[in-house]
Design an enzyme around this catalytic site. Sequence first.
Site, short mmCIF file in Angstrom:
data_model
loop_
_atom_site.label_atom_id
_atom_site.label_comp_id
_atom_site.label_asym_id
_atom_site.label_seq_id
_atom_site.Cartn_x
_atom_site.Cartn_y
_atom_site.Cartn_z
N ARG A 185 -13.33 6.67 38.14
CA ARG A 185 -13.38 6.94 39.39
C ARG A 185 -14.21 8.28 39.51
O ARG A 185 -14.14 9.09 38.39
CB ARG A 185 -11.84 7.34 39.93
CG ARG A 185 -11.62 6.08 40.76
CD ARG A 185 -10.02 6.35 40.80
NE ARG A 185 -9.69 7.52 41.75
CZ ARG A 185 -8.30 8.10 41.84
NH1 ARG A 185 -7.43 6.97 41.62
NH2 ARG A 185 -8.25 9.20 42.45
N ARG A 209 -6.58 8.49 30.76
CA ARG A 209 -6.94 7.50 31.75
C ARG A 209 -8.49 7.25 31.53
O ARG A 209 -9.18 6.17 31.63
CB ARG A 209 -6.51 7.88 32.99
CG ARG A 209 -6.95 6.98 34.14
CD ARG A 209 -5.76 7.12 35.33
NE ARG A 209 -6.32 8.03 36.26
CZ ARG A 209 -5.74 8.32 37.38
NH1 ARG A 209 -4.52 7.89 37.52
NH2 ARG A 209 -6.09 9.16 38.36
N LYS A 246 2.37 7.68 39.95
CA LYS A 246 2.84 6.77 41.28
C LYS A 246 2.33 5.33 41.06
O LYS A 246 3.09 4.64 41.69
CB LYS A 246 2.40 7.49 42.35
CG LYS A 246 2.94 8.80 42.48
CD LYS A 246 2.39 9.65 43.83
CE LYS A 246 0.94 9.63 44.27
NZ LYS A 246 0.27 10.78 43.48
N ARG A 266 -0.27 13.38 53.20
CA ARG A 266 -0.50 14.46 52.06
C ARG A 266 -0.56 15.76 52.45
O ARG A 266 -0.80 16.79 52.01
CB ARG A 266 -1.83 13.82 51.62
CG ARG A 266 -1.83 13.75 50.12
CD ARG A 266 -3.52 13.34 50.02
NE ARG A 266 -4.00 13.21 48.65
CZ ARG A 266 -3.92 11.92 47.89
NH1 ARG A 266 -3.20 10.95 48.49
NH2 ARG A 266 -4.33 12.05 46.73
N ARG A 273 -8.14 18.56 42.72
CA ARG A 273 -7.10 17.52 43.41
C ARG A 273 -5.77 18.38 43.34
O ARG A 273 -4.94 18.48 44.04
CB ARG A 273 -7.32 16.44 42.89
CG ARG A 273 -8.56 15.55 43.72
CD ARG A 273 -8.85 14.36 42.64
NE ARG A 273 -8.01 13.48 42.43
CZ ARG A 273 -7.90 12.63 41.23
NH1 ARG A 273 -8.97 12.92 40.52
NH2 ARG A 273 -7.02 11.84 41.10
P1 ADP Z 1 -4.67 10.44 43.31
O1 ADP Z 1 -4.80 9.74 42.24
O2 ADP Z 1 -5.28 11.80 43.09
O3 ADP Z 1 -3.29 10.38 43.79
P2 ADP Z 1 -5.67 8.88 45.54
O4 ADP Z 1 -6.02 7.71 44.98
O5 ADP Z 1 -4.34 8.66 46.21
O6 ADP Z 1 -5.91 9.98 44.41
O7 ADP Z 1 -6.82 9.57 46.70
C1 ADP Z 1 -8.19 9.84 46.13
C2 ADP Z 1 -8.58 10.64 47.27
O8 ADP Z 1 -8.57 9.96 48.52
C3 ADP Z 1 -8.31 12.10 47.40
O9 ADP Z 1 -8.42 13.14 46.50
C4 ADP Z 1 -8.47 12.22 48.97
O10 ADP Z 1 -9.91 12.50 49.16
C5 ADP Z 1 -8.37 10.96 49.47
N1 ADP Z 1 -6.96 10.69 50.28
C6 ADP Z 1 -6.13 9.69 49.88
N2 ADP Z 1 -5.06 9.64 50.70
C7 ADP Z 1 -5.13 10.87 51.40
C8 ADP Z 1 -4.53 11.31 52.66
N3 ADP Z 1 -3.59 10.69 52.79
N4 ADP Z 1 -5.17 12.16 53.32
C9 ADP Z 1 -6.41 12.64 53.03
N5 ADP Z 1 -7.19 12.19 52.06
C10 ADP Z 1 -6.67 11.24 51.19
#
Ligand code: ADP
Length: 198
Positions: free
Chosen positions: A139, A127, A13, A88, A150
Amino acid sequence: MIVIFLGPPGAGKGTQAKHIVERYGIPQLSTGDMLRAAVKAETAIGLKAKAVMDAGNLVSDEIVAAIVEERIEAEDCAEGFLLDGFPRTVRQAEMLGGILAKKGREIDVVIELQVDEGALIERLRTRIQETKARGETPRADDNEETFAKRLGVYRDETAPLIPFYADQGKLRSIDGMAPVKTVSSEIEAILDPISTTK
Ligand code: ADP
């Protein structure tokens, strides 16, 4: 043009979001990035969110919805925006629908990147290696154990958005296993017609 990106962690994404930002001039709103910024700045939200995020769990719907609601008020969102990592949960999707309706706006399209789970763990390993090779620290939630968590959260909480948006006639699914350029072209095929009518 209001676009939502849907797909499991590691689906690509972020990579595709960059392309969309350049091509259509709309900002990418990544709730993950916004939360990480809050953690770094040690704001009240950041302090609350850190442990939850590090464990691979979801921050509360109220917190992320409030962050997004405030962000989309900004001038740069007037012509549209790309949501990455939000909504989400079905509840977040309902909250988003309410927030947009209040402003007389609506989602144009939800693009789902489909990828098989086996490939995701490989992408994660790459990554992590690349990050370390650059001399940076991965991260806190980019390790195999938290990643599995996740993925499980995606399956349980986020995947229900696929039928949710399909029922609204907004869902377009594309093959996220294809090469980056192919995925970008497919996204253009979806967004070009929408952007010209806006
Ligand atoms: P990924 O690489 O898994 O897509 P993101 O960078 O989007 O991860 O998000 C990392 C973390 O931030 C998630 O695992 C969650 O803890 C939190 N987070 C991000 N967006 C949301 C959301 N819309 N609702 C709840 N938690 C979120």
